[in-house]
Design a protein around this motif. Sequence first.
Motif, PDB file in Angstrom:
ATOM      1  N   THR A 248       0.602  -1.157  -0.172  1.00 15.95           N
ATOM      2  CA  THR A 248       0.036  -0.151   0.108  1.00 15.95           C
ATOM      3  C   THR A 248       0.809   1.350   0.067  1.00 15.95           C
ATOM      4  N   ILE A 249       1.879   1.273   0.696  1.00 16.86           N
ATOM      5  CA  ILE A 249       3.050   2.179   0.903  1.00 16.86           C
ATOM      6  C   ILE A 249       3.324   2.824  -0.558  1.00 16.86           C
ATOM      7  N   PHE A 250       3.853   1.936  -1.174  1.00 17.94           N
ATOM      8  CA  PHE A 250       4.267   1.878  -2.578  1.00 17.94           C
ATOM      9  C   PHE A 250       3.245   2.285  -3.640  1.00 17.94           C
TER      10      PHE A 250
ATOM     11  N   LEU B 275       0.048   3.558  -3.291  1.00 14.57           N
ATOM     12  CA  LEU B 275      -0.416   4.759  -3.282  1.00 14.57           C
ATOM     13  C   LEU B 275       0.335   5.783  -4.144  1.00 14.57           C
TER      14      LEU B 275
ATOM     15  N   PRO C 148      -2.474  10.961  -7.498  1.00 17.49           N
ATOM     16  CA  PRO C 148      -1.128  11.654  -7.920  1.00 17.49           C
ATOM     17  C   PRO C 148      -0.842  12.133  -9.188  1.00 17.49           C
TER      18      PRO C 148
ATOM     19  N   GLY D 238      -1.898  18.313  -3.599  1.00 10.73           N
ATOM     20  CA  GLY D 238      -1.291  17.593  -2.928  1.00 10.73           C
ATOM     21  C   GLY D 238      -1.524  17.542  -1.206  1.00 10.73           C
TER      22      GLY D 238
ATOM     23  N   ALA E 231      -4.007  14.987  -1.035  1.00  8.27           N
ATOM     24  CA  ALA E 231      -3.725  13.937  -1.282  1.00  8.27           C
ATOM     25  C   ALA E 231      -3.175  13.190   0.258  1.00  8.27           C
ATOM     26  N   VAL E 232      -2.404  14.200   0.746  1.00  8.27           N
ATOM     27  CA  VAL E 232      -1.619  13.843   2.097  1.00  8.27           C
ATOM     28  C   VAL E 232      -2.718  13.577   3.153  1.00  8.27           C
TER      29      VAL E 232
ATOM     30  N   ALA F  77      -3.986  10.077   2.206  1.00  7.75           N
ATOM     31  CA  ALA F  77      -3.314   9.012   2.477  1.00  7.75           C
ATOM     32  C   ALA F  77      -3.068   8.885   3.881  1.00  7.75           C
ATOM     33  N   ASN F  78      -3.046   9.930   4.836  1.00  5.44           N
ATOM     34  CA  ASN F  78      -2.802   9.739   6.156  1.00  5.44           C
ATOM     35  C   ASN F  78      -4.188   9.010   6.823  1.00  5.44           C
TER      36      ASN F  78
ATOM     37  N   ALA G 174      -3.576   5.565   5.868  1.00  6.21           N
ATOM     38  CA  ALA G 174      -2.508   5.264   6.925  1.00  6.21           C
ATOM     39  C   ALA G 174      -2.841   4.696   8.186  1.00  6.21           C
TER      40      ALA G 174
ATOM     41  N   LEU H 191      -4.976   1.625   8.208  1.00  8.22           N
ATOM     42  CA  LEU H 191      -4.096   0.559   7.895  1.00  8.22           C
ATOM     43  C   LEU H 191      -3.193   0.116   9.324  1.00  8.22           C
ATOM     44  N   MET H 192      -2.353   1.342   9.912  1.00  6.77           N
ATOM     45  CA  MET H 192      -1.655   1.355  10.839  1.00  6.77           C
ATOM     46  C   MET H 192      -2.415   0.673  12.079  1.00  6.77           C
TER      47      MET H 192
END
Lengths: 331, 290, 276
Positions: free
Chosen positions: B220-222, B224, B246, B266, B269-270, B273-274, B277, B280-281
């Motif tokens: 997922t990290i990669f 995204l 992106p 951006g 998106a951040v 993504a958070n 994250a 997920l985390m």
Amino acid sequence: MGKITLSQVRKSFGEVDVIPGIDLSIEDGEFVVFVGPSGCGKSTLLRLIAGLEDTTSGKIDIDGRDATLLPPAQRGLAMVFQSYALYPHMTVRKNIAFPLKMAGMSAAEQEAKVQHAAKILNLTNYLDRRPGQLSGGQRQRVAIGRAIVREPAAFLFDEPLSNLDAALRVTMRQEISELHQSLKTTMIYVTHDQVEAMTMADKIVVLNAGRVEQVGSPLDLYHSPRNLFVAGFIGSPKMNLITGPEAARHTCTTLGVRPEHIRVGDGPWQGVVGLSEHLGSDSFIKVEVDGIGTINVRAGGEIDVRHGDRIRLAPDMDKLHRFDAEGLALK
Amino acid sequence: MATQSSRSAARAMLSPTVILLLIWMIVPLAMTIWFSLQRYNLLYPDRTGFNDFGNYTRFVLSPAFGGAVVNTLILVIGVLVITVVLGILIALLIDQPIWGQGIVRILVISPFFIMPPVAALIWKNMFMNPTNGLFAEAAKVIGLSPYDFLGQAPLTSIILIVAWQWLPFATLILLTALQSLSSEELEAAEMDGANALKRFWYIMLPHLARAITVVVLIQTIFLLGIFGEILVTTNGGPGTSSTTLPYLIYKEALLDFDVGTAAAGGVVAVILANIVAFFLMRAIGKNLDA
Amino acid sequence: MARHVTTQRRAINTAAAWTVALILFFPILWTVLTSFKPEAQAVASPPIFLGFDWTLQNYVDVNEQREYFRYFVNSIIIALGSTALGLALAVPAAWSMAFVPGRKTKDLLMWMLSTKMMPAVGVLVPIYLLFKTLGLLDTRIGLVIVLTLMNLPIIVWMLYTYFKEIPGEILEAARMDGASLKAEILHVLTPMAVPGIASTVLLNIILAWNEAFWTINLTVTDAAPLTKFISGFSSPQGLFYAKLSAASTMAIAPILIMGWFSQKQLVRGLTFGAVK
């Protein structure tokens, strides 16, 4: 020299007082065993002395020098760990030489000391092997070798025999005792096994919940336990602890009688034999005594009793232990 | 369990990494946030000044935005599903006693070593190209008309390319996990009357849970941030059918030269993504503790 | 799971596994084959598998168009540089987290990983401007810094999971034996963690070698690595499959060969704590 003095040493992890405050003095050349059930703080106490943990408060003196804030390396102590903690990527020779190398000793001197230690410990033929190629007992000896070469003020052992099988444990126990005889260096030895404590120690420190319950020679503890905890912990099989009317007859709250201090034959107690284990040298018999409850008896090997037999028991009146309501021994 | 001195040593040794990552995170983010509130278009250098949340409304309300979020999720989830499912199957297969296991392993791992632009170019030109690609040739052989993969099914095609790149990684981690399963456990299940399917479901799959978690997290990290593959193959099109978040930001910044809106994108998106994250985390942190 | 199976069963499994492996590997094989074809034969229909006129002309052409060696050297410097720098930062950090864990260690690790989830595109402009201001654009050192930061969380995590498997008692023994922190890490921890460190190094080299966003966007020519090299072949230019294949082969060959030879070491540590 290896005199170690703890004054009011306290250790807490967060809110929990693991060691609420201990005063203890260990004389030079003494073999001291810290014994107690798991979680009693004996390993923590050892690690405090080693410097692997900080004391929360209190003071640790080693040879009259305040070592409370010294890092482990500067305390002049050597430790043998439960898992041996050998360096798996080094040969036996390099393992033993490691502390010398860290001290910046010359290669020739290192080699001489390694050879000397290897001779004492019968490791000469194994110096070029890796720990992975050694048996449990040999690994143990390498760990001891690594401790010996430093010529420490004191050796610290953290349950060093608990990973060995029963037979090897007896052998290693004797080897460590002999080592102490020949080196005459202070040794502090942590174990939960009271047999190890009894057989090896000059002085036993019985710990329970971070407190010292009693300090004394093995026979001191055996003959005059200060309280119920020590009475129950030292001695195998365990002391019988009797409460109720029988204790009251002896003007105490709890009456303690060691199994080996009860004779089968004419006596005041009567009961029915439950389980009996005949070992040849000894017989361990469980007897359901009328009005008292289950009593363990250690009798001679030749005795012939069976399940369901009704027998009489005679406790040795001179060797009874009496405890008050707080669990303290009465004189 | 440690001493004060080792704790302070630990802090000292940890801080360079933490500080550098913190700078790496905060400085560009702060700059992005600053730009996102400005009028900043390279084509109109005279229009400057504070723009409140104008860039944000422009970005979020643009017709492409919703689709880009959906496309991003489809891409990530699609690749995850393919790599995990096929990864398990291939791992099970390679784990069997076979001849030439070493070579098979090398062949399977190979796509992982291929740089993304190369992978995208190879697939686009030599496989998916509707006139000269191998797939078109294969279609001709069996009498079908060639299919324009990147034109007709752009997102699916990109998913296939990316999945090809990541399948080796998933397979290897799952294989290692599979090999750590004791055969006694499987034999016990067999004695208990579990057939192969039940053994897989009740013994192997739970054993693989940790490995699957790790695969999902790392991929997922990669995934995204997947961008180059889209740029090379479809340019986000046709239309916006393969535009991910992106790529949309890239389009704003480098094709429309609207730095302000791109920066707002951006930041969005951040934030998204958070959010991903965070969930997920939490899910994974729990799984990794066990 | 070394279970005994019949030869027949083994043959079926072998055939299945080889089929899957060859399918996955085929695009690479096809690219390498095409790189040796004359352009006309590269697009022949039906495709020619082996019976073409083998030639090295494409490699010569590609190298004339773009000087391969320069890109290759940049790739090597960037991959090795960022790996070395990353390791120097990550080994102490991973030591701290593995052997002196606090309540926040897990959160810290997750936070580090989450920094990687930030879409690079989103911060491209600020980073570009920063690099311009600092004079780092199109420099190797600039790329080394960026790639180190990109991969640092992954390196820390890999080392952390690996270090955690090393019993703390051994490090304590070293401390008792008089080892300083430096000696403890250099003489005891690092040699014990060699497989994990090797695997981490390999993975990091692969990730750095293949990183295609920052390396393309922050370079022009001087520091441009192979990702930039290949991106020059992305737009069709007449018949170009064979040249594209040659360029691709040149871009991937070094890392592919390294990967094949170090496959065992790479895989051994590539668990991220997935296997207990």
